[in-house]
Design an enzyme around this catalytic site. Sequence first.
Site, PDB file in Angstrom:
ATOM      1  N   LYS A 114       0.853  -1.190   0.000  1.00  0.00           N
ATOM      2  CA  LYS A 114       0.000   0.000   0.000  1.00  0.00           C
ATOM      3  C   LYS A 114       0.877   1.224   0.000  1.00  0.00           C
ATOM      4  CE  LYS A 114      -4.553   0.928   0.519  1.00  0.00           C
ATOM      5  NZ  LYS A 114      -5.680   0.015   0.317  1.00  0.00           N
TER       6      LYS A 114
HETATM    7  N1  GLU Z   1      -7.465   0.187  -2.897  1.00  0.00           N
HETATM    8  C1  GLU Z   1      -8.241  -0.985  -3.126  1.00  0.00           C
HETATM    9  C2  GLU Z   1      -8.277  -1.866  -1.884  1.00  0.00           C
HETATM   10  O1  GLU Z   1      -8.132  -1.387  -0.776  1.00  0.00           O
HETATM   11  C3  GLU Z   1      -7.831  -1.737  -4.385  1.00  0.00           C
HETATM   12  C4  GLU Z   1      -6.380  -2.148  -4.435  1.00  0.00           C
HETATM   13  C5  GLU Z   1      -5.983  -2.723  -5.791  1.00  0.00           C
HETATM   14  O2  GLU Z   1      -6.805  -2.774  -6.701  1.00  0.00           O
HETATM   15  O3  GLU Z   1      -4.832  -3.085  -5.915  1.00  0.00           O
HETATM   16  O4  GLU Z   1      -8.554  -3.035  -1.956  1.00  0.00           O
END
Ligand code: GLU
Length: 424
Positions: A114
Amino acid sequence: MSEKLSFVNPTANSPWGTYLSQVDRVVPYLGPLARWVETLKRPKRALIVDVPIEMDDGTIAHFEGYRVQHNMSRGPGKGGVRFHPDVTLEEVMALSAWMTIKTAAVNLPYGGAKGGIRVDPKKLSLQELEKVTRRYTSEIGIIIGPHTDIPAPDVNTNAQIMAWMMDTYSMNVGGTATGVVTGKPLHLGGSLGRVKATGRGVFVTGREAARRLGMDLRGARIAVQGFGNVGSVAAELFAEAGAKIVAVQDHTGTIVNPNGLDLAKLVPISRTDGVVGFKAGGDIVPNEDFWNAACDILIPAALEGQITAERAQKTTAKLVLEGANGPTVPVADDILAERGVLVVPDVICNAGGVTVSYFEWVQDFSSFFWDEDEINVRLDRIMMNALNQIWDTADKHKISLRTATYAVACERILTARQERGLYP
Ligand code: GLU
């Protein structure tokens, strides 16, 4: 962070602390794999970057950015990038760890990562936003890549920001690397269905949970916190299935209407003026009253730590669908369980987004793009298979859906870890 900066010591009530206690709860169900569990309690790698830009008025501003790769035992890191004034390293650590659990829970060949920048994007011009995005991408470029770590949208980031990220990375490596981020615009290697995928996954898992509870969606009253890409799409799908959206909260305030808000009007107004812009369609109430709204289903689709002990006591919901990451603190989880409220946890409930991100990444590599029906059929199937397996695990051990999701996911992650072995 505690005074001595450390991966292992969480700050009180922090998302990282919430995550660690969720891991602790699964240990009794891991059997011999429990010996590897410590690996989940610390990120593999965390990068802090300075993001300096020249603002439109000629001043130089510095923003702090992060990319955390929590675990890559099962594949490249995967997870969004968040632009928010409250972003901290510890928060990004928790969000990256939840991605590890989430990708394993739905059995995607990814680890968890992240990113985030501590910035209020609403205070930046479009040009400043582009500069922040590009400089951040360039700084984290040393650890991301189509086969190592693939960012995507999260809170306050979107397809345009992904296009800038893809372009910046591509310029730096000297080619067009569409597979380095997902959630891109359609003509830049994006996928049909990606924008709505997270909300759709919330709906698919929520519909199944309601069915198992014997709750009829027709006439069911729903309260939604957060009305962005996740909350508004889930609300629309539930409304199409006959439910009434009785309370909605976003960063501008809270609007309620016990007869159901008219989403055809609320959604477009909310995009420009926030939900309070729809005064004509309901009553604006103080934010704390959102948690008292009489409802059957509660969908937290905003930020972490929103369902506290007090709010868990108050809610009349019988079903909580976690569209957000980490919306429920552990003590509130226990209160909801005691009160007989079923929680479909974030790590399965909102996994629709990363699932279609995976489809996008696969399509980018094969340069062959699927139609929207194919995307949605595959998404629904993956979500339902994962949920059914988690439900069986919960029934078998008589544990919450959250701990069951961790059990299914951690078994996959730690088995991979064990099979790979420690190097050197
Ligand atoms: N931000 C989204 C999540 O928390 C999607 C992450 C992604 O598609 O890699 O799952």
